[in-house]
Design a protein around this motif. Structure first.
Motif, PDB file in Angstrom:
ATOM      1  N   THR A 121       8.580   5.080   6.717  1.00 14.98           N
ATOM      2  CA  THR A 121       9.762   4.294   7.062  1.00 14.98           C
ATOM      3  C   THR A 121       9.681   3.664   8.446  1.00 14.98           C
ATOM      4  N   SER A 122       8.705   4.054   9.249  1.00 13.70           N
ATOM      5  CA  SER A 122       8.616   3.540  10.618  1.00 13.70           C
ATOM      6  C   SER A 122       7.653   2.363  10.753  1.00 13.70           C
ATOM      7  N   ALA A 123       6.907   2.039   9.703  1.00 17.70           N
ATOM      8  CA  ALA A 123       5.965   0.913   9.726  1.00 17.70           C
ATOM      9  C   ALA A 123       5.518   0.623   8.294  1.00 17.70           C
ATOM     10  N   ASP A 124       4.763  -0.433   8.133  1.00 22.28           N
ATOM     11  CA  ASP A 124       4.284  -0.815   6.809  1.00 22.28           C
ATOM     12  C   ASP A 124       3.241   0.164   6.285  1.00 22.28           C
ATOM     13  N   ALA A 125       3.363   0.503   5.019  1.00 27.18           N
ATOM     14  CA  ALA A 125       2.385   1.329   4.311  1.00 27.18           C
ATOM     15  C   ALA A 125       2.786   1.335   2.841  1.00 27.18           C
ATOM     16  N   ASN A 126       1.823   1.548   1.968  1.00 28.85           N
ATOM     17  CA  ASN A 126       2.122   1.643   0.543  1.00 28.85           C
ATOM     18  C   ASN A 126       2.967   2.873   0.232  1.00 28.85           C
ATOM     19  N   TRP A 127       3.674   2.806  -0.887  1.00 26.03           N
ATOM     20  CA  TRP A 127       4.408   3.960  -1.402  1.00 26.03           C
ATOM     21  C   TRP A 127       3.384   4.859  -2.097  1.00 26.03           C
ATOM     22  N   ALA A 128       3.166   6.049  -1.584  1.00 26.49           N
ATOM     23  CA  ALA A 128       2.205   6.980  -2.168  1.00 26.49           C
ATOM     24  C   ALA A 128       2.907   7.862  -3.199  1.00 26.49           C
ATOM     25  N   VAL A 129       2.278   8.027  -4.368  1.00 28.25           N
ATOM     26  CA  VAL A 129       2.871   8.817  -5.447  1.00 28.25           C
ATOM     27  C   VAL A 129       1.880   9.878  -5.911  1.00 28.25           C
ATOM     28  N   TYR A 130       2.334  11.122  -5.883  1.00 27.55           N
ATOM     29  CA  TYR A 130       1.624  12.210  -6.545  1.00 27.55           C
ATOM     30  C   TYR A 130       2.261  12.359  -7.919  1.00 27.55           C
ATOM     31  N   HIS A 131       1.451  12.519  -8.957  1.00 22.98           N
ATOM     32  CA  HIS A 131       1.988  12.795 -10.285  1.00 22.98           C
ATOM     33  C   HIS A 131       1.075  13.781 -10.988  1.00 22.98           C
ATOM     34  N   ARG A 132       1.671  14.801 -11.572  1.00 18.52           N
ATOM     35  CA  ARG A 132       0.863  15.836 -12.225  1.00 18.52           C
ATOM     36  C   ARG A 132       0.034  15.290 -13.383  1.00 18.52           C
ATOM     37  N   GLY A 133       0.376  14.122 -13.898  1.00 19.17           N
ATOM     38  CA  GLY A 133      -0.382  13.500 -14.981  1.00 19.17           C
ATOM     39  C   GLY A 133      -1.488  12.569 -14.503  1.00 19.17           C
ATOM     40  N   ALA A 134      -1.688  12.475 -13.176  1.00 17.69           N
ATOM     41  CA  ALA A 134      -2.722  11.586 -12.647  1.00 17.69           C
ATOM     42  C   ALA A 134      -4.124  12.062 -13.013  1.00 17.69           C
ATOM     43  N   ASP A 135      -4.272  13.346 -13.292  1.00 17.08           N
ATOM     44  CA  ASP A 135      -5.556  13.909 -13.724  1.00 17.08           C
ATOM     45  C   ASP A 135      -5.253  15.211 -14.455  1.00 17.08           C
ATOM     46  N   SER A 136      -5.983  15.489 -15.503  1.00 22.46           N
ATOM     47  CA  SER A 136      -5.688  16.673 -16.318  1.00 22.46           C
ATOM     48  C   SER A 136      -6.015  17.988 -15.626  1.00 22.46           C
ATOM     49  N   SER A 137      -6.913  17.991 -14.654  1.00 19.99           N
ATOM     50  CA  SER A 137      -7.259  19.255 -14.008  1.00 19.99           C
ATOM     51  C   SER A 137      -6.994  19.284 -12.504  1.00 19.99           C
ATOM     52  N   ASN A 138      -7.078  18.155 -11.803  1.00 21.58           N
ATOM     53  CA  ASN A 138      -6.897  18.124 -10.348  1.00 21.58           C
ATOM     54  C   ASN A 138      -6.055  16.927  -9.906  1.00 21.58           C
ATOM     55  N   PRO A 139      -4.774  16.872 -10.260  1.00 17.96           N
ATOM     56  CA  PRO A 139      -3.971  15.706  -9.882  1.00 17.96           C
ATOM     57  C   PRO A 139      -3.811  15.543  -8.375  1.00 17.96           C
ATOM     58  N   GLU A 140      -3.978  16.618  -7.615  1.00 14.10           N
ATOM     59  CA  GLU A 140      -3.845  16.534  -6.163  1.00 14.10           C
ATOM     60  C   GLU A 140      -4.987  15.755  -5.510  1.00 14.10           C
ATOM     61  N   GLN A 141      -5.989  15.384  -6.277  1.00 11.91           N
ATOM     62  CA  GLN A 141      -7.094  14.585  -5.756  1.00 11.91           C
ATOM     63  C   GLN A 141      -6.866  13.084  -5.962  1.00 11.91           C
ATOM     64  N   TYR A 142      -5.671  12.730  -6.474  1.00 12.64           N
ATOM     65  CA  TYR A 142      -5.383  11.328  -6.778  1.00 12.64           C
ATOM     66  C   TYR A 142      -4.010  10.929  -6.254  1.00 12.64           C
ATOM     67  N   ALA A 143      -3.849   9.644  -5.998  1.00  7.26           N
ATOM     68  CA  ALA A 143      -2.553   9.085  -5.624  1.00  7.26           C
ATOM     69  C   ALA A 143      -2.400   7.739  -6.302  1.00  7.26           C
ATOM     70  N   LEU A 144      -1.174   7.409  -6.627  1.00  7.73           N
ATOM     71  CA  LEU A 144      -0.823   6.096  -7.157  1.00  7.73           C
ATOM     72  C   LEU A 144      -0.026   5.381  -6.077  1.00  7.73           C
ATOM     73  N   ASN A 145       0.051   4.066  -6.150  1.00  9.45           N
ATOM     74  CA  ASN A 145       0.891   3.291  -5.241  1.00  9.45           C
ATOM     75  C   ASN A 145       2.026   2.689  -6.049  1.00  9.45           C
ATOM     76  N   LEU A 146       3.242   3.022  -5.682  1.00  9.22           N
ATOM     77  CA  LEU A 146       4.411   2.556  -6.418  1.00  9.22           C
ATOM     78  C   LEU A 146       4.581   1.047  -6.324  1.00  9.22           C
ATOM     79  N   ASN A 147       4.112   0.443  -5.259  1.00 10.95           N
ATOM     80  CA  ASN A 147       4.338  -0.981  -5.015  1.00 10.95           C
ATOM     81  C   ASN A 147       3.150  -1.863  -5.369  1.00 10.95           C
ATOM     82  N   THR A 148       2.161  -1.337  -6.073  1.00 10.91           N
ATOM     83  CA  THR A 148       1.026  -2.159  -6.476  1.00 10.91           C
ATOM     84  C   THR A 148       0.729  -1.935  -7.954  1.00 10.91           C
ATOM     85  N   THR A 149      -0.133  -2.751  -8.499  1.00  7.11           N
ATOM     86  CA  THR A 149      -0.545  -2.587  -9.887  1.00  7.11           C
ATOM     87  C   THR A 149      -1.959  -2.027  -9.981  1.00  7.11           C
TER      88      THR A 149
END
Length: 186
Positions: A121-149
């Protein structure tokens, strides 16, 4: 019955009648509007009294003369979603970067989060998203960006390769989650 003023939570508003209109997020943790800009990473803030007049014990009230035309204008077509803070469902927290390689953030869910959305909120940056479905075994190794495709991002810099728990989540050293410079997040 949606007590946002007493329990806390978040409101998400979208103007459906205007092509390219921004999404607007309000929350009780910092009381500001955070605008998702399509395909951009910038943040815009305004005081809650300009657009969202108040969080109430039965929902929320918009300002009758909204500062932003994407929030509340005559004959507009809008949709909103409200999320009240509640154990096992939803929480809103704010934190500041600790300028190191990782940081643990406490939450009050009482259960392991299925999804975490972080916005600087203090400067520009992508919206980072953790989702348990991002990977079947290690979702914590991945991130999605809410504001990009774009595709999912792989690497430890977002969540420090650490799975969330029922009381905390960990952020790595990515500008979107825990910058090496002073930064604020929700």
């Amino acid at each position: 019955g949606l007590d946002l003023s007493g329990e806390g939570g978040s409101v998400w508003i979208k103007n459906r009648g205007s092509t390219g209109a921004n999404h607007h997020w309000f929350n009780t943790a910092n009381g500001r509007a955070l605008n998702i800009m399509p395909n951009q990473n910038n943040v815009q803030t305004s005081t809650s009294s300009q657009d969202l007049k108040s969080f109430n014990n039965n929902g929320f009230t918009l300002n009758a003369t909204a500062y932003n035309t994407n929030i509340n204008v005559n004959n507009g077509n809008y949709v909103s979603w409200s999320f009240r803070k509640a154990p096992n469902f939803f929480d809103v927290v704010t934190y500041s970067s600790n300028q190191s390689s990782s940081q643990t953030i406490s939450h009050n869910l009482g259960s392991v989060p299925g999804m975490i959305i972080v916005k600087r909120t203090s400067a520009d940056a992508n919206w980072a998203v953790y989702h348990r479905g991002a990977d079947s075994s290690n979702p914590e190794q991945y991130a999605l960006n809410l504001n990009t495709t774009g595709e999912r991002n792989q690497g430890s810099s977002f969540w420090n390769n650490t799975a969330p728990t029922s009381s905390q989540f960990t952020v790595g050293n990515n500008a979107s989650t825990n910058d090496s410079d002073p930064a604020d997040y929700v």
